[in-house]
Write an enzyme that holds these catalytic residues in place. Structure first.
Site, PDB file in Angstrom:
ATOM      1  N   PRO A   2      98.733  32.796  68.187  1.00 54.06           N
ATOM      2  CA  PRO A   2      97.616  32.069  67.124  1.00 54.06           C
ATOM      3  C   PRO A   2      97.313  30.739  67.550  1.00 54.06           C
ATOM      4  O   PRO A   2      97.987  30.012  67.797  1.00 54.06           O
ATOM      5  CB  PRO A   2      98.352  32.437  65.837  1.00 54.06           C
ATOM      6  CG  PRO A   2      99.648  33.016  66.133  1.00 54.06           C
ATOM      7  CD  PRO A   2     100.019  33.008  67.421  1.00 54.06           C
ATOM      8  N   GLU A   3      95.870  30.551  67.842  1.00 53.18           N
ATOM      9  CA  GLU A   3      95.218  29.508  68.039  1.00 53.18           C
ATOM     10  C   GLU A   3      94.519  28.949  66.684  1.00 53.18           C
ATOM     11  O   GLU A   3      94.499  29.785  65.546  1.00 53.18           O
ATOM     12  CB  GLU A   3      94.278  29.540  69.141  1.00 53.18           C
ATOM     13  CG  GLU A   3      95.102  29.922  70.310  1.00 53.18           C
ATOM     14  CD  GLU A   3      94.284  30.119  71.616  1.00 53.18           C
ATOM     15  OE1 GLU A   3      92.980  29.846  71.615  1.00 53.18           O
ATOM     16  OE2 GLU A   3      94.727  30.737  72.643  1.00 53.18           O
ATOM     17  N   LYS A  59      97.153  24.046  64.272  1.00 49.43           N
ATOM     18  CA  LYS A  59      97.984  25.287  63.957  1.00 49.43           C
ATOM     19  C   LYS A  59      99.093  25.443  63.050  1.00 49.43           C
ATOM     20  O   LYS A  59      99.820  26.351  63.255  1.00 49.43           O
ATOM     21  CB  LYS A  59      98.386  25.798  65.389  1.00 49.43           C
ATOM     22  CG  LYS A  59      97.393  25.923  66.680  1.00 49.43           C
ATOM     23  CD  LYS A  59      97.975  26.266  67.822  1.00 49.43           C
ATOM     24  CE  LYS A  59      97.110  25.967  69.112  1.00 49.43           C
ATOM     25  NZ  LYS A  59      97.982  26.198  70.409  1.00 49.43           N
ATOM     26  N   ARG A 266      98.940  31.130  82.886  1.00 49.20           N
ATOM     27  CA  ARG A 266      98.218  31.808  82.039  1.00 49.20           C
ATOM     28  C   ARG A 266      96.863  32.027  82.687  1.00 49.20           C
ATOM     29  O   ARG A 266      96.607  30.919  83.358  1.00 49.20           O
ATOM     30  CB  ARG A 266      98.136  31.397  80.565  1.00 49.20           C
ATOM     31  CG  ARG A 266      98.923  31.575  79.516  1.00 49.20           C
ATOM     32  CD  ARG A 266      98.973  30.573  78.393  1.00 49.20           C
ATOM     33  NE  ARG A 266      99.471  29.435  78.848  1.00 49.20           N
ATOM     34  CZ  ARG A 266      99.738  28.416  77.866  1.00 49.20           C
ATOM     35  NH1 ARG A 266      99.349  28.642  76.602  1.00 49.20           N
ATOM     36  NH2 ARG A 266      99.956  27.075  78.160  1.00 49.20           N
TER      37      ARG A 266
END
Ligand SMILES: [Zn+2]
Length: 284
Positions: A2-3, A59, A266
């Site tokens: 989750p960003e 976040k 990534r």
């Protein structure tokens, strides 16, 4: 993972169930996630407290209780998510709020148990802890502040955008999309961006995050769902992430999927035509 847009979506989903309502019961099912507090301590503070607000810093989910009961901060980190409908994996529930009035139950689930739950005495304490480990929230940072922060580093712009100490909330998907919209190559050294490029980047970050929040975030695997168990829609409308070898929506050139240094493997996606490595020198 989750960003910012996913956490903002969680917060917006929680508000109708929690804000203004009293916590009838708070239960911690996994003390492993607790940071600087005990299960008994947090359950005691929560029980009978009214929730004044549910907010977000970067976040972090920030739940403010009334009557000086304190602030509960929950960081979903890699695999944390809130549920207002019975969760898909009840065995992954780590915390449960039972709300009076609405009768709602709010579950916090975390598959990999990397999330964090902490308790602060005041909002100032929570804000202080946030500020020590984060830059300004990416939806709030001003252009000149962003420009000043980028001037201090020779690192490539993409990992700098994802560095929470520079600005808080941006991860891989939104970094790729913002750099594409700003027409900036992901490996340009941050300190080399001129003020025109920083202005484009600042505008792009704000636009991309607003679009992603409107779409309720991005679900690219089983990890992220809204509080109602639904997938976020942003990856149906974005230009870059997940679209390696497909044509760029702007110019038709094949989108490059690559790996660049400093991102722990990534992937990075960019258009080599819209985002050239070297700035064209324009003489006027
Ligand atoms: Zn292009």
């Amino acid at each position: 993972m989750p960003e910012l847009p996913e956490v903002e979506t969680m917060v917006r989903g929680l508000r109708p169930a929690m804000t203004g309502n009293v916590v009838k019961r708070l239960q911690i099912f996994d003390a492993h996630l607790l940071q600087g507090c005990t299960a008994q301590g947090i359950e005691h503070r929560g029980r009978g407290a009214r929730v004044v607000s549910v907010g977000r810093r970067g976040k972090w989910v920030v739940i403010t209780l009334d009557d000086d009961r304190g602030i509960i901060v929950i960081q979903p980190r890699m695999t944390g998510a809130f549920w207002l409908v019975p969760p898909e994996r009840p065995d992954h529930v780590r915390l449960e709020f039972e709300m009076d009035g609405s009768g709602d139950r709010v579950w916090f689930c975390d598959t990999r148990r990397l999330g964090k739950i902490s308790l602060y005495d005041s909002l100032a304490d929570a804000e202080g802890a946030f500020a020590r480990s984060h830059g300004p929230d990416a939806t709030e940072i001003g252009r000149d502040d962003l420009a000043a922060r980028l001037k201090t580093t020779t690192r490539a712009i993409k990992p700098v955008l994802m560095d929470q100490k520079v600005l808080a909330g941006i991860g891989n998907i939104y970094a790729d999309e913002s750099l594409f919209q700003a027409r900036i190559h992901p490996e340009v050294q941050a300190h080399r961006l001129n003020i025109g490029e920083v202005t484009r980047l600042h505008n792009a970050i704000h636009r991309v995050l607003a679009e992603a929040i409107a779409a309720e975030g991005s679900s690219f695997d089983a990890g992220y769902r809204t509080v109602l168990g639904l997938e976020g829609g942003f990856l149906n409308q974005n230009a870059m992430y997940g679209r390696g070898n497909l044509p760029c929506p702007e110019c038709g050139t094949s989108i490059v999927k690559t790996r660049i240094a400093g991102l722990l493997g990534r992937p990075t996606h960019f258009c080599p035509n819209c985002q050239p490595r070297r700035r064209l020198s324009v003489k006027t």
